[in-house]
Design a protein around this motif. Sequence first.
Motif, PDB file in Angstrom:
ATOM      1  N   MET A   1       0.965  -1.244  -0.149  1.00 34.43           N
ATOM      2  CA  MET A   1      -0.292   0.050  -0.042  1.00 34.43           C
ATOM      3  C   MET A   1       0.932   1.387  -0.102  1.00 34.43           C
ATOM      4  O   MET A   1       2.211   1.232   0.486  1.00 34.43           O
ATOM      5  CB  MET A   1      -0.921   0.277   1.138  1.00 34.43           C
ATOM      6  CG  MET A   1      -1.619  -1.167   1.192  1.00 34.43           C
ATOM      7  SD  MET A   1      -2.820  -0.824   2.530  1.00 34.43           S
ATOM      8  CE  MET A   1      -2.169  -1.164   4.049  1.00 34.43           C
ATOM      9  N   ARG A   2       0.202   1.738  -0.757  1.00 32.48           N
ATOM     10  CA  ARG A   2       1.026   3.943  -0.535  1.00 32.48           C
ATOM     11  C   ARG A   2       0.443   4.366   1.279  1.00 32.48           C
ATOM     12  O   ARG A   2      -0.792   3.991   1.079  1.00 32.48           O
ATOM     13  CB  ARG A   2       0.806   4.422  -1.659  1.00 32.48           C
ATOM     14  CG  ARG A   2       1.811   3.844  -2.966  1.00 32.48           C
ATOM     15  CD  ARG A   2       0.416   4.310  -4.324  1.00 32.48           C
ATOM     16  NE  ARG A   2       0.934   5.922  -4.316  1.00 32.48           N
ATOM     17  CZ  ARG A   2       0.356   6.833  -3.757  1.00 32.48           C
ATOM     18  NH1 ARG A   2      -0.716   6.699  -3.905  1.00 32.48           N
ATOM     19  NH2 ARG A   2       0.838   8.102  -4.395  1.00 32.48           N
ATOM     20  N   ILE A   3       1.308   5.223   1.599  1.00 39.44           N
ATOM     21  CA  ILE A   3       0.779   5.666   2.980  1.00 39.44           C
ATOM     22  C   ILE A   3       1.708   6.364   3.063  1.00 39.44           C
ATOM     23  O   ILE A   3       2.694   7.154   2.867  1.00 39.44           O
ATOM     24  CB  ILE A   3       1.643   4.038   3.975  1.00 39.44           C
ATOM     25  CG1 ILE A   3       0.698   2.880   3.477  1.00 39.44           C
ATOM     26  CG2 ILE A   3       0.906   5.063   5.403  1.00 39.44           C
ATOM     27  CD1 ILE A   3       0.863   1.664   4.594  1.00 39.44           C
ATOM     28  N   VAL A   4       0.614   7.685   3.803  1.00 37.55           N
ATOM     29  CA  VAL A   4       1.373   8.530   4.615  1.00 37.55           C
ATOM     30  C   VAL A   4       1.623   8.650   6.170  1.00 37.55           C
ATOM     31  O   VAL A   4       0.384   8.537   6.677  1.00 37.55           O
ATOM     32  CB  VAL A   4       0.353   9.846   4.274  1.00 37.55           C
ATOM     33  CG1 VAL A   4       1.026  10.921   4.894  1.00 37.55           C
ATOM     34  CG2 VAL A   4       0.861  10.498   2.222  1.00 37.55           C
ATOM     35  N   VAL A  42      -3.549  15.116  -0.293  1.00 33.89           N
ATOM     36  CA  VAL A  42      -4.267  16.120  -1.257  1.00 33.89           C
ATOM     37  C   VAL A  42      -3.470  15.483  -2.597  1.00 33.89           C
ATOM     38  O   VAL A  42      -4.245  15.226  -3.863  1.00 33.89           O
ATOM     39  CB  VAL A  42      -5.002  17.194  -1.173  1.00 33.89           C
ATOM     40  CG1 VAL A  42      -4.957  17.566  -2.540  1.00 33.89           C
ATOM     41  CG2 VAL A  42      -5.820  17.442  -0.611  1.00 33.89           C
ATOM     42  N   GLU A  43      -1.970  15.418  -2.454  1.00 34.82           N
ATOM     43  CA  GLU A  43      -1.099  15.372  -3.706  1.00 34.82           C
ATOM     44  C   GLU A  43      -1.262  13.951  -4.166  1.00 34.82           C
ATOM     45  O   GLU A  43      -0.871  13.653  -5.105  1.00 34.82           O
ATOM     46  CB  GLU A  43       0.140  15.947  -3.327  1.00 34.82           C
ATOM     47  CG  GLU A  43       1.155  14.962  -3.917  1.00 34.82           C
ATOM     48  CD  GLU A  43       2.833  16.347  -4.127  1.00 34.82           C
ATOM     49  OE1 GLU A  43       3.605  15.833  -4.879  1.00 34.82           O
ATOM     50  OE2 GLU A  43       2.481  16.742  -1.989  1.00 34.82           O
ATOM     51  N   ALA A  70      -9.024  16.825   5.299  1.00 38.42           N
ATOM     52  CA  ALA A  70      -8.054  16.158   4.239  1.00 38.42           C
ATOM     53  C   ALA A  70      -9.424  14.989   4.027  1.00 38.42           C
ATOM     54  O   ALA A  70      -9.195  14.678   2.986  1.00 38.42           O
ATOM     55  CB  ALA A  70      -7.795  15.106   4.619  1.00 38.42           C
ATOM     56  N   ARG A  71     -10.648  14.968   4.558  1.00 38.49           N
ATOM     57  CA  ARG A  71     -10.871  14.166   4.094  1.00 38.49           C
ATOM     58  C   ARG A  71     -12.976  14.916   3.415  1.00 38.49           C
ATOM     59  O   ARG A  71     -13.056  14.037   2.701  1.00 38.49           O
ATOM     60  CB  ARG A  71     -11.627  13.514   5.638  1.00 38.49           C
ATOM     61  CG  ARG A  71     -10.888  11.899   5.232  1.00 38.49           C
ATOM     62  CD  ARG A  71     -11.353  10.659   7.144  1.00 38.49           C
ATOM     63  NE  ARG A  71     -12.589  10.387   7.296  1.00 38.49           N
ATOM     64  CZ  ARG A  71     -13.320   9.295   6.644  1.00 38.49           C
ATOM     65  NH1 ARG A  71     -12.182   8.689   6.145  1.00 38.49           N
ATOM     66  NH2 ARG A  71     -14.145   8.592   6.620  1.00 38.49           N
ATOM     67  N   ARG A  72     -12.176  15.445   3.763  1.00 42.89           N
ATOM     68  CA  ARG A  72     -13.333  16.471   2.687  1.00 42.89           C
ATOM     69  C   ARG A  72     -13.276  17.013   1.587  1.00 42.89           C
ATOM     70  O   ARG A  72     -13.352  17.316   0.791  1.00 42.89           O
ATOM     71  CB  ARG A  72     -13.949  17.925   3.743  1.00 42.89           C
ATOM     72  CG  ARG A  72     -14.957  18.514   5.020  1.00 42.89           C
ATOM     73  CD  ARG A  72     -14.615  19.271   5.703  1.00 42.89           C
ATOM     74  NE  ARG A  72     -15.417  19.254   7.008  1.00 42.89           N
ATOM     75  CZ  ARG A  72     -14.817  19.888   8.636  1.00 42.89           C
ATOM     76  NH1 ARG A  72     -14.329  20.982   7.462  1.00 42.89           N
ATOM     77  NH2 ARG A  72     -15.638  19.349   9.142  1.00 42.89           N
ATOM     78  N   LEU A  73     -11.821  17.619   1.262  1.00 41.11           N
ATOM     79  CA  LEU A  73     -10.898  17.473   0.216  1.00 41.11           C
ATOM     80  C   LEU A  73     -11.280  16.306  -0.209  1.00 41.11           C
ATOM     81  O   LEU A  73     -10.502  16.347  -1.420  1.00 41.11           O
ATOM     82  CB  LEU A  73      -9.479  18.399   0.622  1.00 41.11           C
ATOM     83  CG  LEU A  73      -9.794  19.561   0.850  1.00 41.11           C
ATOM     84  CD1 LEU A  73      -8.054  19.391   1.298  1.00 41.11           C
ATOM     85  CD2 LEU A  73     -10.015  20.714   0.078  1.00 41.11           C
TER      86      LEU A  73
END
Length: 213
Positions: A1-4, A42-43, A70-73
Amino acid sequence: MRIVVADDAVLLREGLIRLLEENGHQVVAAVADGPTLVDAIVEHRPDVSIVDVRMPPSHTDEGLRASVRARRLVPRSPILVLSQYVEVSYADDLLADRVGAIGYLLKDRVAEVADFLDTLTRVATGATVLDPEVVAQLVIRRGRAPLDSLTQREREVLALMAEGKSNTAIAKTMVVTDGAVEKHVKNIFTKLDLPPDEEQHRRVLAVLTYLRG
């Protein structure tokens, strides 16, 4: 997975990165404050983000508020929040949008590597997972309407749903059949007046009702 990964504590942040990479995941961004977390989500549109509740400047709830922004965007962006302490109100705020893909764990759970990685995967695939300690605090608050209509067994099932367990996992925990759990879950949906809908969505609504119960 790609994770922040978002945590201002360097040792924990680097430890998480190493743990994730050793288990085949890719950390696409590692940040130390709320605004940068929002930008990173976002990015990169990660599969899931791991976020500390308390970050600069006030070290109160910046991580939580950044997650909500973030979840709004990026709607439905999966978030696993880590907290040092049980803060039931944080879990309530995270579930407010009612779409799932949210986890809330105490930081101590990271040491239980297999369970932590399993939780991460479940959140990434849309599940709602609350730390057992958070659920234990909610148990203390149970008993007020609309939960009054649930039987003790149904409340036990709902508590396990709040931990993000599938029907099969609930059946194993309670040592009953899958069919028995399915019946309890159906009764819970009916008694909480949750209309027919996508299964995961109704589970989120049921957990939200439990949180506010």
